[in-house]
Design a protein around this motif. Structure first.
Motif, PDB file in Angstrom:
ATOM      1  N   PHE A 147      44.868  54.982  39.882  1.00 50.55           N
ATOM      2  CA  PHE A 147      45.726  53.830  40.160  1.00 50.55           C
ATOM      3  C   PHE A 147      44.935  52.574  39.843  1.00 50.55           C
ATOM      4  CE2 PHE A 147      47.974  50.611  42.574  1.00 50.55           C
ATOM      5  CZ  PHE A 147      49.300  50.994  42.469  1.00 50.55           C
ATOM      6  N   LEU A 148      45.427  51.782  38.898  1.00 54.27           N
ATOM      7  CA  LEU A 148      44.703  50.578  38.495  1.00 54.27           C
ATOM      8  C   LEU A 148      45.276  49.332  39.165  1.00 54.27           C
ATOM      9  CD1 LEU A 148      44.226  51.066  34.628  1.00 54.27           C
ATOM     10  CD2 LEU A 148      42.758  51.817  36.501  1.00 54.27           C
ATOM     11  N   THR A 149      44.399  48.435  39.561  1.00 56.49           N
ATOM     12  CA  THR A 149      44.824  47.150  40.112  1.00 56.49           C
ATOM     13  C   THR A 149      44.042  46.049  39.406  1.00 56.49           C
ATOM     14  OG1 THR A 149      43.093  47.075  41.796  1.00 56.49           O
ATOM     15  CG2 THR A 149      45.139  48.166  42.410  1.00 56.49           C
ATOM     16  N   ALA A 150      44.464  44.807  39.590  1.00 56.65           N
ATOM     17  CA  ALA A 150      43.735  43.620  39.136  1.00 56.65           C
ATOM     18  C   ALA A 150      44.453  42.443  39.785  1.00 56.65           C
ATOM     19  CB  ALA A 150      43.768  43.488  37.616  1.00 56.65           C
ATOM     20  N   THR A 151      43.789  41.298  39.883  1.00 61.87           N
ATOM     21  CA  THR A 151      44.445  40.150  40.508  1.00 61.87           C
ATOM     22  C   THR A 151      45.635  39.715  39.648  1.00 61.87           C
ATOM     23  OG1 THR A 151      43.071  38.591  39.282  1.00 61.87           O
ATOM     24  CG2 THR A 151      42.259  39.289  41.457  1.00 61.87           C
ATOM     25  N   PRO A 152      46.661  39.125  40.272  1.00 62.01           N
ATOM     26  CA  PRO A 152      47.831  38.667  39.525  1.00 62.01           C
ATOM     27  C   PRO A 152      47.457  37.666  38.417  1.00 62.01           C
ATOM     28  CG  PRO A 152      48.269  38.539  41.879  1.00 62.01           C
ATOM     29  CD  PRO A 152      46.826  38.931  41.723  1.00 62.01           C
ATOM     30  N   GLU A 153      46.494  36.796  38.696  1.00 59.26           N
ATOM     31  CA  GLU A 153      46.071  35.791  37.704  1.00 59.26           C
ATOM     32  C   GLU A 153      45.503  36.468  36.461  1.00 59.26           C
ATOM     33  OE1 GLU A 153      45.036  35.791  40.926  1.00 59.26           O
ATOM     34  OE2 GLU A 153      46.401  34.199  41.603  1.00 59.26           O
ATOM     35  N   GLU A 154      44.644  37.465  36.686  1.00 60.72           N
ATOM     36  CA  GLU A 154      44.018  38.165  35.564  1.00 60.72           C
ATOM     37  C   GLU A 154      45.059  38.954  34.783  1.00 60.72           C
ATOM     38  OE1 GLU A 154      41.298  37.951  34.102  1.00 60.72           O
ATOM     39  OE2 GLU A 154      41.174  39.789  32.913  1.00 60.72           O
ATOM     40  N   ARG A 155      45.998  39.578  35.487  1.00 64.15           N
ATOM     41  CA  ARG A 155      47.024  40.372  34.816  1.00 64.15           C
ATOM     42  C   ARG A 155      47.915  39.492  33.955  1.00 64.15           C
ATOM     43  NH1 ARG A 155      50.560  42.895  37.778  1.00 64.15           N
ATOM     44  NH2 ARG A 155      50.178  42.072  39.834  1.00 64.15           N
ATOM     45  N   ALA A 156      48.265  38.318  34.490  1.00 68.75           N
ATOM     46  CA  ALA A 156      49.105  37.389  33.721  1.00 68.75           C
ATOM     47  C   ALA A 156      48.354  36.907  32.482  1.00 68.75           C
ATOM     48  CB  ALA A 156      49.508  36.208  34.597  1.00 68.75           C
ATOM     49  N   ARG A 157      47.069  36.642  32.655  1.00 64.03           N
ATOM     50  CA  ARG A 157      46.253  36.159  31.539  1.00 64.03           C
ATOM     51  C   ARG A 157      46.204  37.210  30.419  1.00 64.03           C
ATOM     52  NH1 ARG A 157      41.773  36.406  29.151  1.00 64.03           N
ATOM     53  NH2 ARG A 157      41.024  38.148  30.432  1.00 64.03           N
ATOM     54  N   ARG A 158      46.014  38.475  30.787  1.00 64.27           N
ATOM     55  CA  ARG A 158      45.934  39.562  29.800  1.00 64.27           C
ATOM     56  C   ARG A 158      47.248  39.718  29.043  1.00 64.27           C
ATOM     57  NH1 ARG A 158      43.072  44.153  33.575  1.00 64.27           N
ATOM     58  NH2 ARG A 158      41.052  43.107  33.766  1.00 64.27           N
ATOM     59  N   ARG A 159      48.335  39.689  29.799  1.00 60.55           N
ATOM     60  CA  ARG A 159      49.663  39.845  29.222  1.00 60.55           C
ATOM     61  C   ARG A 159      49.926  38.696  28.232  1.00 60.55           C
ATOM     62  NH1 ARG A 159      52.902  42.822  27.884  1.00 60.55           N
ATOM     63  NH2 ARG A 159      55.102  42.389  27.973  1.00 60.55           N
ATOM     64  N   TYR A 160      49.507  37.500  28.638  1.00 65.58           N
ATOM     65  CA  TYR A 160      49.672  36.308  27.811  1.00 65.58           C
ATOM     66  C   TYR A 160      48.912  36.467  26.492  1.00 65.58           C
ATOM     67  CZ  TYR A 160      48.976  31.399  26.444  1.00 65.58           C
ATOM     68  OH  TYR A 160      48.920  30.226  25.744  1.00 65.58           O
ATOM     69  N   GLU A 161      47.634  36.874  26.583  1.00 63.17           N
ATOM     70  CA  GLU A 161      46.797  37.077  25.395  1.00 63.17           C
ATOM     71  C   GLU A 161      47.429  38.117  24.475  1.00 63.17           C
ATOM     72  OE1 GLU A 161      43.912  35.551  24.688  1.00 63.17           O
ATOM     73  OE2 GLU A 161      43.890  34.368  26.544  1.00 63.17           O
ATOM     74  N   GLN A 162      47.930  39.191  25.097  1.00 67.56           N
ATOM     75  CA  GLN A 162      48.524  40.290  24.338  1.00 67.56           C
ATOM     76  C   GLN A 162      49.739  39.808  23.550  1.00 67.56           C
ATOM     77  OE1 GLN A 162      50.288  43.239  26.889  1.00 67.56           O
ATOM     78  NE2 GLN A 162      49.824  44.931  25.508  1.00 67.56           N
ATOM     79  N   LEU A 163      50.621  39.075  24.223  1.00 62.87           N
ATOM     80  CA  LEU A 163      51.836  38.595  23.565  1.00 62.87           C
ATOM     81  C   LEU A 163      51.508  37.554  22.505  1.00 62.87           C
ATOM     82  CD1 LEU A 163      54.203  38.433  26.650  1.00 62.87           C
ATOM     83  CD2 LEU A 163      54.430  39.945  24.673  1.00 62.87           C
ATOM     84  N   ARG A 164      50.551  36.690  22.805  1.00 68.06           N
ATOM     85  CA  ARG A 164      50.092  35.694  21.840  1.00 68.06           C
ATOM     86  C   ARG A 164      49.566  36.396  20.584  1.00 68.06           C
ATOM     87  NH1 ARG A 164      50.209  29.954  21.822  1.00 68.06           N
ATOM     88  NH2 ARG A 164      51.614  29.588  23.546  1.00 68.06           N
TER      89      ARG A 164
END
Ligand code: C5P
Length: 225
Positions: A147-164
């Motif tokens: 089960f993976l977790t990460a802070t909401p801020e970090e997850r949003a940042r990753r998703r943003y980079e990915q979509l960019r």
């Protein structure tokens, strides 16, 4: 079927997909992206003009049960996804389809409708299953659960980079807001809410590299087989 299963669950942006893919490649096992199935139901519902409301849950469940989805792995780049004859690889990642996916995913008939399809991915030599309820509902007897977790801020940042990186014109603020909404819905729904399965190995990926996560998971998986 007695092929072994490794379940990888957690919210989006924790590196689940990347981990599951690398793990499947490393072990030479099959890979199930269960989120893509919920996205496909969301996409098909929009196409068919079915309102995403509780009153239409049975109809959406039928849509899920009859889903004709096909994954086509490529030598380079992401897996291509087809519904019927139509390629939907890009469309499944759009904002409206992500939103639709998380709405239909809260409906029991839809979840039940996708159960058999998901379990059919379990074939020798093994399966790496990626999602929200792989360890709790779909493959509760899996020998290895992560089960993976990460802070909401970090997850949003990753998703943003990915979509960019994929050339999408998105704002970090919008991504953060959408992520929060989906988290809320996934965690608080009545059927198969997002939570670690009993016996799951929980890894916080906020400050560690994906290579470390892969190495640690592989070690665990090999121990448990
Ligand atoms: O993982 P992904 O972001 O592609 O999943 C899309 C949506 O599908 C999630 O927000 C979640 O609501 C739903 N989902 C689910 N159970 C799974 C996989 C995905 O409810 N096993």
């Amino acid at each position: 079927d007695s092929a072994p299963v490794v379940t990888i669950d957690g919210p989006s942006g924790t590196g689940k997909g990347t981990l599951a893919n690398l793990l499947a490649r490393e072990l030479g096992w099959h890979y199930l992206d269960s989120g893509a199935l919920y996205r496909a139901v969301g996409w098909a519902a929009i196409q068919a003009g079915i309102p995403l409301e509780a009153a239409h849950a049975e109809e959406l469940g039928t849509l899920a049960r009859n889903l004709e989805i096909r994954f086509q792995p490529e030598a380079e780049g992401p897996v291509r996804t087809f519904i019927g004859k139509q390629e939907v690889t890009q469309e499944l990642r759009s904002g409206p389809v992500s939103e639709a996916a998380s709405i239909v995913a809260s409906m029991k008939p839809v979840r039940d409708g996708l159960l058999d399809l998901q379990r059919r991915f379990r074939e020798p030599p093994g399966l790496v299953a990626d999602g929200r309820d792989m360890g709790t509902v779909v493959f509760p007897e899996a020998p290895a659960k992560v089960f993976l977790t990460a802070t909401p801020e970090e997850r949003a940042r990753r998703r943003y980079e990915q979509l960019r990186g994929q050339g999408c014109d998105v704002s970090l603020e919008r991504i953060t807001q959408e992520l929060r909404q989906r988290d809320e819905r996934d965690t608080h729904r009545n059927v198969a809410p997002l939570r670690p399965s009993e016996g799951a190995y929980v890894i916080d990926t906020t400050d560690i590299s994906i290579e470390e996560v892969v190495a640690e998971t592989l070690r665990r998986v090999r121990q448990s087989l």
